[in-house]
Write a protein that holds these residues in place. Structure first.
Motif, PDB file in Angstrom:
ATOM      1  N   ILE A 336     -17.835  21.782  22.465  1.00 35.00           N
ATOM      2  CA  ILE A 336     -18.092  22.468  23.740  1.00 35.00           C
ATOM      3  C   ILE A 336     -16.891  23.310  24.162  1.00 35.00           C
ATOM      4  N   HIS A 337     -15.691  22.831  23.842  1.00 32.10           N
ATOM      5  CA  HIS A 337     -14.459  23.526  24.251  1.00 32.10           C
ATOM      6  C   HIS A 337     -13.818  24.337  23.120  1.00 32.10           C
ATOM      7  N   ASN A 338     -14.586  24.534  22.035  1.00 32.83           N
ATOM      8  CA  ASN A 338     -14.084  25.317  20.894  1.00 32.83           C
ATOM      9  C   ASN A 338     -12.750  24.807  20.367  1.00 32.83           C
ATOM     10  N   GLU A 339     -12.660  23.506  20.242  1.00 34.53           N
ATOM     11  CA  GLU A 339     -11.451  22.874  19.720  1.00 34.53           C
ATOM     12  C   GLU A 339     -11.744  22.295  18.330  1.00 34.53           C
ATOM     13  N   PRO A 340     -10.700  22.007  17.542  1.00 31.01           N
ATOM     14  CA  PRO A 340     -10.935  21.442  16.207  1.00 31.01           C
ATOM     15  C   PRO A 340     -11.538  20.039  16.259  1.00 31.01           C
ATOM     16  N   LEU A 341     -12.376  19.744  15.279  1.00 27.19           N
ATOM     17  CA  LEU A 341     -13.032  18.428  15.230  1.00 27.19           C
ATOM     18  C   LEU A 341     -12.177  17.435  14.448  1.00 27.19           C
ATOM     19  N   GLU A 342     -12.379  16.157  14.752  1.00 22.37           N
ATOM     20  CA  GLU A 342     -11.630  15.122  14.041  1.00 22.37           C
ATOM     21  C   GLU A 342     -12.498  14.481  12.964  1.00 22.37           C
ATOM     22  N   GLU A 343     -11.854  13.986  11.928  1.00 26.29           N
ATOM     23  CA  GLU A 343     -12.524  13.262  10.852  1.00 26.29           C
ATOM     24  C   GLU A 343     -12.613  11.780  11.231  1.00 26.29           C
ATOM     25  N   PHE A 344     -13.705  11.144  10.831  1.00 18.98           N
ATOM     26  CA  PHE A 344     -13.845   9.717  11.097  1.00 18.98           C
ATOM     27  C   PHE A 344     -12.956   8.920  10.146  1.00 18.98           C
ATOM     28  N   VAL A 345     -12.193   8.001  10.717  1.00 19.76           N
ATOM     29  CA  VAL A 345     -11.391   7.073   9.913  1.00 19.76           C
ATOM     30  C   VAL A 345     -11.732   5.663  10.393  1.00 19.76           C
ATOM     31  N   PHE A 346     -12.214   4.843   9.475  1.00 13.47           N
ATOM     32  CA  PHE A 346     -12.622   3.486   9.834  1.00 13.47           C
ATOM     33  C   PHE A 346     -11.418   2.564   9.920  1.00 13.47           C
ATOM     34  N   SER A 347     -11.329   1.858  11.020  1.00 15.69           N
ATOM     35  CA  SER A 347     -10.283   0.851  11.198  1.00 15.69           C
ATOM     36  C   SER A 347     -10.931  -0.521  11.072  1.00 15.69           C
ATOM     37  N   ASP A 348     -10.701  -1.179   9.934  1.00  9.78           N
ATOM     38  CA  ASP A 348     -11.367  -2.444   9.643  1.00  9.78           C
ATOM     39  C   ASP A 348     -10.677  -3.592  10.369  1.00  9.78           C
ATOM     40  N   LYS A 349     -11.388  -4.158  11.337  1.00 11.29           N
ATOM     41  CA  LYS A 349     -10.835  -5.276  12.115  1.00 11.29           C
ATOM     42  C   LYS A 349     -11.139  -6.623  11.450  1.00 11.29           C
ATOM     43  N   GLY A 350     -11.883  -6.574  10.326  1.00  9.64           N
ATOM     44  CA  GLY A 350     -12.274  -7.811   9.654  1.00  9.64           C
ATOM     45  C   GLY A 350     -13.732  -8.146   9.929  1.00  9.64           C
ATOM     46  N   THR A 351     -14.231  -9.139   9.215  1.00 10.07           N
ATOM     47  CA  THR A 351     -15.622  -9.554   9.355  1.00 10.07           C
ATOM     48  C   THR A 351     -15.703 -11.066   9.410  1.00 10.07           C
ATOM     49  N   VAL A 352     -16.418 -11.572  10.410  1.00 10.21           N
ATOM     50  CA  VAL A 352     -16.602 -13.015  10.556  1.00 10.21           C
ATOM     51  C   VAL A 352     -18.106 -13.291  10.620  1.00 10.21           C
ATOM     52  N   ALA A 353     -18.553 -14.279   9.839  1.00  7.09           N
ATOM     53  CA  ALA A 353     -19.958 -14.692   9.861  1.00  7.09           C
ATOM     54  C   ALA A 353     -20.066 -16.055  10.514  1.00  7.09           C
ATOM     55  N   SER A 354     -21.030 -16.209  11.395  1.00  9.34           N
ATOM     56  CA  SER A 354     -21.273 -17.517  12.004  1.00  9.34           C
ATOM     57  C   SER A 354     -22.160 -18.340  11.080  1.00  9.34           C
ATOM     58  N   LEU A 355     -21.912 -19.637  11.067  1.00 10.45           N
ATOM     59  CA  LEU A 355     -22.735 -20.569  10.287  1.00 10.45           C
ATOM     60  C   LEU A 355     -23.300 -21.628  11.224  1.00 10.45           C
ATOM     61  N   GLY A 356     -23.658 -21.194  12.430  1.00 10.47           N
ATOM     62  CA  GLY A 356     -24.083 -22.096  13.488  1.00 10.47           C
ATOM     63  C   GLY A 356     -23.135 -21.965  14.668  1.00 10.47           C
ATOM     64  N   VAL A 357     -23.393 -22.755  15.687  1.00 13.92           N
ATOM     65  CA  VAL A 357     -22.642 -22.621  16.940  1.00 13.92           C
ATOM     66  C   VAL A 357     -21.163 -22.953  16.769  1.00 13.92           C
ATOM     67  N   THR A 358     -20.838 -23.955  15.940  1.00 16.74           N
ATOM     68  CA  THR A 358     -19.453 -24.417  15.836  1.00 16.74           C
ATOM     69  C   THR A 358     -18.863 -24.237  14.447  1.00 16.74           C
ATOM     70  N   ASP A 359     -19.495 -23.438  13.605  1.00 18.23           N
ATOM     71  CA  ASP A 359     -18.966 -23.241  12.258  1.00 18.23           C
ATOM     72  C   ASP A 359     -19.063 -21.769  11.891  1.00 18.23           C
ATOM     73  N   GLY A 360     -18.192 -21.350  10.991  1.00 18.08           N
ATOM     74  CA  GLY A 360     -18.196 -19.964  10.547  1.00 18.08           C
ATOM     75  C   GLY A 360     -17.133 -19.750   9.492  1.00 18.08           C
ATOM     76  N   MET A 361     -17.046 -18.540   8.998  1.00 18.22           N
ATOM     77  CA  MET A 361     -15.985 -18.165   8.068  1.00 18.22           C
ATOM     78  C   MET A 361     -15.852 -16.650   8.076  1.00 18.22           C
ATOM     79  N   GLY A 362     -14.685 -16.164   7.687  1.00 14.42           N
ATOM     80  CA  GLY A 362     -14.478 -14.730   7.650  1.00 14.42           C
ATOM     81  C   GLY A 362     -13.021 -14.389   7.438  1.00 14.42           C
TER      82      GLY A 362
END
Length: 405
Positions: A336-362
């Motif tokens: 909209i303002h005729n400015e240069p666009l930025e490239e997407f760079v992914f910042s990986d914060k990690g991944t955690v999977a739940s294995l129920g209410v009180t269990d998980g891993m990641g």
């Protein structure tokens, strides 16, 4: 441009990417600079990463659902609750079931649809963890099977079995909730826990193919110790009304509840609208625009965003969708303002999977591995962080998982 000469930005879909893009646009642009329209099928938003809990019945459905107007001010953004039929991209037009819209800039965040990979009978006989309503149906169906078993002298034990196709992230998290929910249902309906089988079937040699081997070993052991049967390297040939036909011997695994979690693809609207697709999604440029269309951005589960260093797409996760939103919001402002666009760079914060209410891993912060209660707590913190980013302290206190008192 629209009649008032303000550029019109239309956002399709109120998932993670759509909601966060709309929030970013509100922040980046004044009401005088642009008109913003958000289109969604329903008047609510939900966290797709909580759907497995809703399906298993381990979370209150009201905690999962957030009314859009509670987050997005309707005086600032025009909210349209309608279903997208087609994007006419050469005419800058979106066809809805009940109306149509023109746009100057379009953001496509229409999410995913289930991919059954052509397995015979899967569409007809299996439930899908696909959206809020489909998961509510799964929960009600499971409970109905238990209630019916108690009241029907002719009911077969296999009607209590729950069969989960696919051992990826969603499938394993769903099994994790089931191993906690089933004992409670058995107690409620006075049914011997030994009569209920929870079976997960995965065609690949291992469940959770994108996870570290140690984490997978932990998850498998945790679920098996709590009564889940995990069948790895087992191909599903067909889904029937009775269950899955699997493996080299065409064994029939019977169940009263059959749930397929084995794959997703981008919204079918992409294909209907003539976008060039790779495995159901659009491979976007680094600035998240669709090839050949400088005013169309495609985000979240509809997009393949390439990791140029690894020469493969970034994983289509919730955290990636939220980061897409930041880049997209900044780039629309730049256009909209005729400015240069930025490239997407992914910042990986990690991944955690739940294995129920009180269990998980990641793994977080690169390679720091978490197990058990620490992982389960971190998963809740991740979920709550999104609520805070979306709606601030008020939404966090209302819907959050980690209670401060």
């Amino acid at each position: 441009m629209t009649l008032n000469n303000k550029p019109r930005i239309v956002v399709l879909g109120a998932g993670y990417a759509g909601m966060m893009t709309t929030k970013r646009l509100i922040k980046n642009l004044s009401p005088e600079e642009a008109e913003i329209i958000l289109v969604n099928k329903h008047n609510y938003h939900y966290q797709t990463t909580w759907l497995h809990e809703l399906a298993a019945g381990t979370i209150n459905q009201n905690q999962v659902r957030i009314m859009i107007r509670d987050i997005i001010n309707p005086n600032r953004v025009r909210l349209i609750y309608d279903t997208v039929v087609k994007i006419e991209k050469d005419d800058n037009r979106v066809i809805l079931e009940n109306s149509e819209l023109t746009y100057d800039y379009l953001v496509v965040c229409l999410g995913y649809e289930t991919n059954t990979f052509g397995i015979k009978g899967m569409d007809e006989h299996a439930f899908f963890i696909e959206d809020f309503d489909s998961c509510r149906l799964i929960r009600e169906h499971i409970e109905y099977q238990f209630a019916k078993f108690n009241n029907d002298p002719n009911a077969h034990e296999s009607s209590l079995n729950i069969l989960v196709g696919g051992g990826g992230f969603t499938g394993i998290e769903f099994v994790g909730e089931l191993v906690e929910k089933v004992p409670k249902l058995c107690k409620k309906y006075d049914i011997d826990r030994g009569k209920v089988k929870i079976v997960n079937v995965e065609a690949a040699p291992s469940i959770l193919p994108n996870f570290d081997k140690d984490l997978v070993t932990y998850a498998r052991k945790s679920l098996q110790e709590r009564g889940a049967h995990i069948m790895e390297g087992t191909r599903i040939h067909e889904c029937t009304e009775e269950g899955f036909i699997v493996g080299e011997n065409n064994e029939l695994i019977k169940a009263g509840t059959i749930v397929w979690t084995g794959g997703v693809t981008g919204s079918s609207i992409l294909g209907k609208s003539g976008f060039d697709l790779t495995k159901g999604k659009v491979t976007v440029h680094g600035d998240l625009r669709a090839p050949g269309y400088n005013n169309i951005f495609i985000l979240g589960d509809c997009a393949w965003v390439m990791d140029k260093q690894a020469n493969r797409p970034y994983p289509p996760t919730a955290q990636a969708a939220m980061q897409h939103a930041t880049t997209c919001g900044n780039n629309i402002r730049a256009l909209i303002h005729n400015e240069p666009l930025e490239e997407f760079v992914f910042s990986d914060k990690g991944t955690v999977a739940s294995l129920g209410v009180t269990d998980g891993m990641g793994a977080i912060l690169g390679d720091k591995k978490l197990y058990g209660k620490a992982a389960a707590t971190m998963k809740k913190v991740v979920d709550d962080r999104y609520l805070f980013l979306l709606g601030g302290p008020k939404l966090l206190l209302k819907k959050g998982k980690v209670r401060p008192f």
